[in-house]
Design a protein around this motif. Sequence first.
Motif, mmCIF file in Angstrom:
data_model
loop_
_atom_site.group_PDB
_atom_site.id
_atom_site.type_symbol
_atom_site.label_atom_id
_atom_site.label_comp_id
_atom_site.label_asym_id
_atom_site.label_seq_id
_atom_site.Cartn_x
_atom_site.Cartn_y
_atom_site.Cartn_z
ATOM 1 N N ALA A 43 1.575 4.636 -6.895
ATOM 2 C CA ALA A 43 0.360 4.002 -7.417
ATOM 3 C C ALA A 43 0.197 2.593 -6.849
ATOM 4 O O ALA A 43 -0.895 2.191 -6.425
ATOM 5 N N HIS A 44 1.299 1.835 -6.825
ATOM 6 C CA HIS A 44 1.253 0.475 -6.278
ATOM 7 C C HIS A 44 0.914 0.480 -4.787
ATOM 8 O O HIS A 44 0.157 -0.366 -4.299
ATOM 9 N N THR A 45 1.467 1.457 -4.064
ATOM 10 C CA THR A 45 1.177 1.554 -2.624
ATOM 11 C C THR A 45 -0.290 1.850 -2.387
ATOM 12 O O THR A 45 -0.912 1.266 -1.476
ATOM 13 N N CYS A 46 -0.846 2.755 -3.171
ATOM 14 C CA CYS A 46 -2.262 3.105 -3.008
ATOM 15 C C CYS A 46 -3.160 1.908 -3.306
ATOM 16 O O CYS A 46 -4.161 1.681 -2.618
ATOM 17 N N GLU A 47 -2.784 1.133 -4.312
ATOM 18 C CA GLU A 47 -3.540 -0.077 -4.646
ATOM 19 C C GLU A 47 -3.578 -1.034 -3.456
ATOM 20 O O GLU A 47 -4.640 -1.548 -3.077
ATOM 21 N N ILE A 48 -2.420 -1.266 -2.849
ATOM 22 C CA ILE A 48 -2.343 -2.172 -1.709
ATOM 23 C C ILE A 48 -3.060 -1.596 -0.495
ATOM 24 O O ILE A 48 -3.755 -2.311 0.240
ATOM 25 N N ALA A 49 -2.922 -0.284 -0.274
ATOM 26 C CA ALA A 49 -3.567 0.350 0.886
ATOM 27 C C ALA A 49 -5.087 0.253 0.798
ATOM 28 O O ALA A 49 -5.764 0.031 1.814
#
Length: 310
Positions: free
Chosen positions: A122-128
């Motif tokens: 979830a955190h990776t998708c937010e940053i991406a």
Amino acid sequence: MNMSIVEKLSEILLNEDKKYPMYQRYRALFSLKGLGTPEAVDLIIQALGKENESELFKHELAYCLGQLQDERAISTLKGLVSDSSEFVMVRHEAAESLGAISNLECIEFLKQHLADPCKELAHTCEIAILKIKHDHSVNGGSSEIHSEKANNDKSKYGPIDPAPAETKVTDVSELKQILCDQSLDLWTRYKAMFALRDINTPEAVEALGTALLNDTSSALFRHEIGFVFGEMGRTESVPYLQHALNKLDEAPMVRHEAAEALGAVIGEEKALETLKEYAADKCQVVRESCEVAIDMYNYENSKEFQYAII
């Protein structure tokens, strides 16, 4: 009949006969990444489709697809992100690679995983998502991937970063304050992280190390600090990386990144000793990371011209 270079790299990468150690497969992968041809991309995608593949190697395959920015990889990467049975490191790397490819059409897909039970994903998708929006705001909102944008994304260390370095704040103590403030969003803290990497002084290492030791907000954040330490390759980072690797209850993705970063430190025997100590770790991802890191350490401290096979 002699094999072509690509045929040999394919043999090592796919490892159908299981005769090549992980470190050799890494070298073959980065050779293909260096070639960057459509054939190389196809081989990396093919390797990602193999059954019973090493989780560590799958995550590295996904990483390389993002760095190559070839849109043909988008479908494969989406499949990895969506597969809840995939290891967290693989899903994370696939999502980050979608950010690196930076196609606006991926934003809606990434939004679907912002509430994923896997926090690291979830955190990776937010940053991406923020990365893609940033790229296209900087480059006039075009939906195409222009070479000028790709060049802007790349740091002086080579890779396409998941977030741009902070440019408005340049003081190490201020950047450290931002980095360690767990109430701030990850995008803001990532920008401070990459700014400290670019400063690359002992004081910057101390700031990053303090965040690595004290953060409780995100394994993704801590793993990225490990990656940054690997890029910096400074001896001052060794105690922090040792601490992360020694912490057996730490997330595997953090311990993995700490191990590989230790392999990038030149002339530091303590780093090599630590890697050998954990080469038989109970966690497969950590064991394999130590194997790759020992090979990297030996390369960094040798007269070899390049890490890749070709």
